[in-house]
Write a protein that holds these residues in place. Structure first.
Motif, short mmCIF file in Angstrom:
data_model
loop_
_atom_site.label_atom_id
_atom_site.label_comp_id
_atom_site.label_asym_id
_atom_site.label_seq_id
_atom_site.Cartn_x
_atom_site.Cartn_y
_atom_site.Cartn_z
N ASN A 165 -42.35 38.26 -25.94
CA ASN A 165 -41.28 38.65 -26.86
C ASN A 165 -41.72 39.71 -27.86
N GLU A 166 -42.87 39.50 -28.48
CA GLU A 166 -43.33 40.40 -29.53
C GLU A 166 -43.60 41.80 -28.99
N ILE A 167 -44.36 41.90 -27.91
CA ILE A 167 -44.69 43.21 -27.37
C ILE A 167 -43.46 43.90 -26.78
N THR A 168 -42.52 43.11 -26.26
CA THR A 168 -41.29 43.71 -25.73
C THR A 168 -40.49 44.36 -26.86
N ALA A 169 -40.34 43.66 -27.97
CA ALA A 169 -39.60 44.21 -29.11
C ALA A 169 -40.29 45.46 -29.66
N ARG A 170 -41.61 45.40 -29.75
CA ARG A 170 -42.36 46.55 -30.27
C ARG A 170 -42.24 47.76 -29.34
N THR A 171 -42.32 47.52 -28.05
CA THR A 171 -42.23 48.61 -27.08
C THR A 171 -40.82 49.18 -27.03
N ARG A 172 -39.82 48.32 -27.09
CA ARG A 172 -38.44 48.82 -27.07
C ARG A 172 -38.18 49.73 -28.27
N HIS A 173 -38.67 49.34 -29.44
CA HIS A 173 -38.48 50.17 -30.63
C HIS A 173 -39.21 51.51 -30.49
N ALA A 174 -40.43 51.47 -29.98
CA ALA A 174 -41.21 52.72 -29.81
C ALA A 174 -40.56 53.64 -28.78
N LEU A 175 -40.06 53.07 -27.68
CA LEU A 175 -39.41 53.90 -26.66
C LEU A 175 -38.11 54.49 -27.18
N ASP A 176 -37.38 53.71 -27.94
CA ASP A 176 -36.12 54.20 -28.53
C ASP A 176 -36.37 55.43 -29.38
N GLN A 177 -37.36 55.35 -30.24
CA GLN A 177 -37.68 56.47 -31.12
C GLN A 177 -38.20 57.67 -30.32
N SER A 178 -39.16 57.41 -29.43
CA SER A 178 -39.79 58.51 -28.69
C SER A 178 -38.79 59.25 -27.82
N LEU A 179 -37.99 58.50 -27.08
CA LEU A 179 -37.05 59.13 -26.16
C LEU A 179 -35.97 59.89 -26.90
N ASP A 180 -35.38 59.27 -27.90
CA ASP A 180 -34.26 59.90 -28.60
C ASP A 180 -34.71 61.16 -29.35
N ILE A 181 -35.75 61.04 -30.15
CA ILE A 181 -36.20 62.17 -30.97
C ILE A 181 -36.74 63.30 -30.09
N LYS A 182 -37.57 62.97 -29.14
CA LYS A 182 -38.19 64.02 -28.33
C LYS A 182 -37.19 64.70 -27.41
N THR A 183 -36.25 63.95 -26.84
CA THR A 183 -35.25 64.55 -25.95
C THR A 183 -34.37 65.53 -26.72
N ARG A 184 -33.94 65.13 -27.91
CA ARG A 184 -33.11 66.04 -28.71
C ARG A 184 -33.90 67.28 -29.11
N SER A 185 -35.15 67.10 -29.41
CA SER A 185 -35.99 68.24 -29.77
C SER A 185 -36.13 69.21 -28.60
N LEU A 186 -36.34 68.68 -27.41
CA LEU A 186 -36.47 69.53 -26.23
C LEU A 186 -35.17 70.29 -25.95
#
Length: 471
Positions: free
Chosen positions: A391-412
């Motif tokens: 549970n803990e690592i899933t929540a942490r990874t989901r948050h990190a992926l959300d930020q990385s994908l959204d911010i980086k995709t818009r930047s590209l």
């Protein structure tokens, strides 16, 4: 009128004692009698049994493989529905490891019946030999090697040195136990085949409801052939639509939802088959497999474990509880490792690759697969989190992926229109990868929005708009 299945079993038992030529002669006589209009009520029953003896439904398409393999495949055909491709943590009675068969065959050909195997192989290799003749050779060979195989097993059980020798010859202790299952399946072939014929090709939960024909049949056969109930369970397992229904079957046969009572009953093997499937799916997931296979293994594993957790109390049977707990640890460790690596893989993929002039940019396929695996696992854990300690690592990874994908995709996307011509292909590659990953993580609707933004960024602006934008 006598039970049809009992009659079929008796007829087949008689036919198996005849030579293949005698069965062929009997078959021709029966076909002639039917053509003449015989009114014998048992003629069709006997004729069908003869046909299945001469031409058993092996499910094997011989022409799809080298003729060299025909005899071996047909020899092992009666246990096809008991074979398991994956290596289970321990030998499960009734489940024969497929990889054991080649060495068992070598042992039979070298030590059990070398002359018979040699003759049968010579016949099966001839180009003029028809598949039906190879089937006949396989049936004859099974019948003739059964007694010497039983004798070899008896010697192995009676003497430690013989046990060690035969174990080494067939490929180890587990393979020797596979030989025991093989011999039992050959010996009990008549009534096992009758059981197969009496059951639907696909068994569902409805087939295991109290009073259902399939449940009644399985119970009757298990009560009659209790010593070989593991073979019965393996046959049933091969036909169930969902392995977790084996738990319902065990409960219905034992007349209780109590794991303790099921385990103490003569029907515990049906529940143990479900547990072996838990272990098998965990093994698939933790082995070398594609993302698609991993996804299917996790889904199947989760379905069985959910039934165990919600409908049964495994604490009543500590040995069974341990088996499931071991798989939870294995699978949880795998998921944790993959999630730890997912964010880094995605961040590396979303960097515009640097390529030399005139060189086409390429996707790092391995890195892309790792990224998709991480996203798939994050999504899977929405349903499987209660069954695994992630549970803990899933929540942490989901948050990190959300930020990385959204911010980086818009930047590209924002920098795509201004990318230099020589960098455009590499930039587009990074954008397309980003959109692909966003579709896997957020869904198609969001990815379609991004594709529209990509198209707009690549659409040339009118000169006047460009001047106004410049001013």
């Amino acid at each position: 009128m006598p039970d049809r299945h009992l009659l079929t079993a008796k007829i087949r038992s008689y036919l198996q004692a005849l030579s293949p030529r005698a069965v062929q002669t009997l078959l021709r006589g029966l076909e002639g009698a039917r053509a003449r209009g015989s009114d014998d009520p048992h003629l069709d029953l006997i004729l069908d049994a003869c046909l299945s003896t001469v031409r058993p439904d092996t499910g094997i398409v011989l022409d799809a493989e080298p003729r060299e393999n025909w005899l071996q495949r047909l020899f092992f055909a009666p246990v096809e529905d008991m074979l398991v491709t994956e290596m289970l943590p321990s030998k499960e009675r009734g489940r024969i490891t497929r990889s054991s068969l080649p060495q068992i065959w070598t042992w039979i050909a070298r030590d059990i019946a070398p002359d018979r195997v040699s003759v049968a192989l010579q016949i099966s290799r001839r180009l003029e030999t028809e598949p039906d003749e190879v089937i006949e050779q396989a049936v004859s060979l099974r019948r003739n090697v059964l007694a010497p195989m039983e004798q070899a097993l008896a010697e192995a059980h009676a003497d430690d040195r013989a046990h060690q020798k035969i174990s080494m010859l067939v490929g180890g202790e587990r393979a020797l136990r596979d030989v025991e299952d093989l011999v039992a399946a050959f010996r009990e072939g008549a009534w096992l085949e009758a059981l197969r014929e009496s059951l639907p090709q696909r068994l569902t939960e409805w087939d295991f409801k109290p009073g259902s024909p399939s449940l009644t049949r399985i119970k009757a056969v298990t009560d009659r052939h209790g010593e070989e109930r593991a073979l019965i369970a393996a046959v049933v397992l091969s036909r169930v639509e969902a392995p977790e229904s084996m738990l319902s079957l065990a409960a219905a046969l034992a007349g209780s939802m109590s794991i303790r009572k099921i385990a103490e009953s003569s029907y515990s093997v049906f529940a143990e088959m479900a547990l072996s499937e838990v272990e098998r799916y965990a093994g698939i997931a933790c082995g070398e497999c594609t993302n698609l296979k991993l996804s299917g293994a996790i889904d199947a594993y989760t379905r069985i474990v959910k039934v165990l957790d919600r409908q049964f109390d495994l604490m009543e049977k500590p040995a069974w509880q341990k088996r499931v707990a071991d798989t939870r640890r294995q699978l949880s460790a795998l998921v944790a490792r993959e999630l730890e690596a997912a964010t880094g893989s995605i961040r590396r993929l979303l960097v515009v690759p640097k390529v030399a002039p005139g060189v086409e940019p390429e996707v790092d396929v391995v890195l892309l697969e790792e990224a998709h695996r991480g996203i798939m696992l994050v999504n899977k854990m929405r349903d499987a989190a209660e069954n695994l300690a992630v549970n803990e690592i899933t929540a942490r990874t989901r948050h990190a992926l959300d930020q990385s994908l959204d911010i980086k995709t818009r930047s590209l996307l924002a920098s795509l229109a201004a990318a230099r011509e020589e960098d455009r292909k590499a930039h587009l590659l990074a954008v397309d990868i980003a959109i692909d990953l966003c579709e896997a993580f957020y869904g198609k609707d969001y990815a379609d929005q991004l594709r529209r933004s990509r198209k707009a960024a690549l659409t040339p602006k009118p000169k006047q708009e460009a001047r106004q934008a410049a001013s």
